[in-house]
Design a protein around this motif. Structure first.
Motif, short mmCIF file in Angstrom:
data_model
loop_
_atom_site.label_atom_id
_atom_site.label_comp_id
_atom_site.label_asym_id
_atom_site.label_seq_id
_atom_site.Cartn_x
_atom_site.Cartn_y
_atom_site.Cartn_z
N SER A 66 24.78 1.88 -10.38
CA SER A 66 25.76 1.92 -10.02
C SER A 66 26.61 2.95 -9.79
O SER A 66 26.59 4.07 -8.95
N HIS A 67 26.57 3.34 -11.21
CA HIS A 67 26.86 4.96 -11.89
C HIS A 67 26.08 5.97 -11.16
O HIS A 67 26.28 6.80 -10.05
N TRP A 74 26.71 6.30 -6.88
CA TRP A 74 28.00 6.88 -6.33
C TRP A 74 27.99 8.54 -7.11
O TRP A 74 28.53 8.98 -6.48
N ARG A 75 27.41 8.89 -9.02
CA ARG A 75 27.12 10.35 -8.65
C ARG A 75 26.36 11.51 -7.80
O ARG A 75 26.94 11.98 -7.68
#
Length: 98
Positions: free
Chosen positions: A61-62, A65-66
């Motif tokens: 997820s990171h 989103w990043r």
């Protein structure tokens, strides 16, 4: 381990076993080395909780989103709901610790 991925991938069963083994061995002495085993035990226990109680894509997820990569809306919603539960658990724990 492959050349491009040097991480060792551990799942729930490995974390559960490491939790038990490190804790049992950590109780066999009262010195920094044994305390370190207890620390590792708790770390493995917490990691096992993340494997069980969080959506499987938490580790990706990171990155999504990043880099602005669109996630599956259902999975993203589940992950955000899990974050809310985790935040409440941590906040409640910290309130009790005061």
């Amino acid at each position: 381990m492959s050349g491009s991925d040097d991480k060792i991938h551990a799942g729930f069963n490995q974390f559960k076993k490491a939790f038990r083994d490190h804790w049992e061995n950590g109780l066999k002495g009262e010195d920094p080395s044994h305390y370190l085993l207890r620390f590792y035990s708790v770390e493995c226990g917490l990691k096992s909780m993340i494997n069980i109680n969080s959506p499987r894509e938490i580790h990706r997820s990171h990155e999504a989103w990043r880099y602005g990569v669109k996630m599956d809306q259902t999975k993203e919603k589940l992950l955000l709901e899990w974050f809310d539960k985790a935040e409440k658990y941590i906040k409640d724990y910290l309130q009790e610790a005061i």
